[in-house]
Design a protein around this motif. Sequence first.
Motif, PDB file in Angstrom:
ATOM      1  N   ASP A  24       0.805  -1.224   0.000  1.00  0.00           N
ATOM      2  CA  ASP A  24       0.000   0.000   0.000  1.00  0.00           C
ATOM      3  C   ASP A  24       0.838   1.273   0.000  1.00  0.00           C
ATOM      4  O   ASP A  24       0.362   2.321  -0.465  1.00  0.00           O
ATOM      5  N   SER A  32      -6.166   6.717  -1.918  1.00  0.00           N
ATOM      6  CA  SER A  32      -6.097   6.836  -0.478  1.00  0.00           C
ATOM      7  C   SER A  32      -7.365   6.181   0.085  1.00  0.00           C
ATOM      8  O   SER A  32      -7.869   5.212  -0.474  1.00  0.00           O
ATOM      9  N   LYS A  72      -2.452   4.253   4.314  1.00  0.00           N
ATOM     10  CA  LYS A  72      -3.233   5.172   3.498  1.00  0.00           C
ATOM     11  C   LYS A  72      -2.922   6.632   3.806  1.00  0.00           C
ATOM     12  O   LYS A  72      -3.098   7.500   2.957  1.00  0.00           O
TER      13      LYS A  72
END
Length: 254
Positions: free
Chosen positions: A120, A147, A165
């Motif tokens: 991520d 995001s 994120k």
Amino acid sequence: MAQSIDHGRRLAGKVAVITGGAKGIGRATAKLFAEQGAKVVIGDLSFEDVTATAAALSPEGDVVGVVCDVRHETDIQNLMATAVNRFGRLDILVANAGIIPEAFLADATAELWDDTMAVDARGMFLSAKYAGLEMVKAGSGAIVLLSSISGQIGQLGQVVYGPAKFVASGLTKHLAIELAPKGVRVNAVAPGTIETPAVAAMSPEGIAKGIAKHPLGRIGKAEEVAWGILFLASDEASFITGAILPIDGGFLAQ
């Protein structure tokens, strides 16, 4: 001077790369981009998934599937090179690949942290890096990072996913400033709870709690996120950079 935009085919003549493009939000975005006139290269983990998705979205070959694990720098380099070699340019990146682990502090392990950050955060950084380098050469381009509402506020059970994120949100801001003078825009979307395979794999309790917190009272659809991504990637957003667009049923308005 404002550019002339074909609102019927908003990405006509554009070439896009979408990571995690065989499923969920990535697949919905690839489908919409192809319908809007773009040539699309999708990257995902499974050869079967990327080839089947590419064939389903464009039998004519305007959508190409490439096996790509965003944890591996060489895979990302190959993905961007495929777009340039196949279609002659790279105009848009949608850095969508990601995982959504649920974890509280007591149960979160260093391994889970490292795995999540590898996909991520590191994967998103590398995708933006190598797409951005190609766009800088051309003097134009649009990057859209995925995001999340968890990259804007704190939430229970997301002690690993949420910080990853926040990386996406921070990367959006910093790259937007760095790349603006070079003609490249960088924005992000922050989805709420969306109907995707990754969310479906979460616990029923977690999904139910997430839905209850959205003022619109329902789960979002991948296609609804794709339309937001399309706007940010298109020339209609030519004076927007460094923005994080919530697509969250009103979650962040509370």
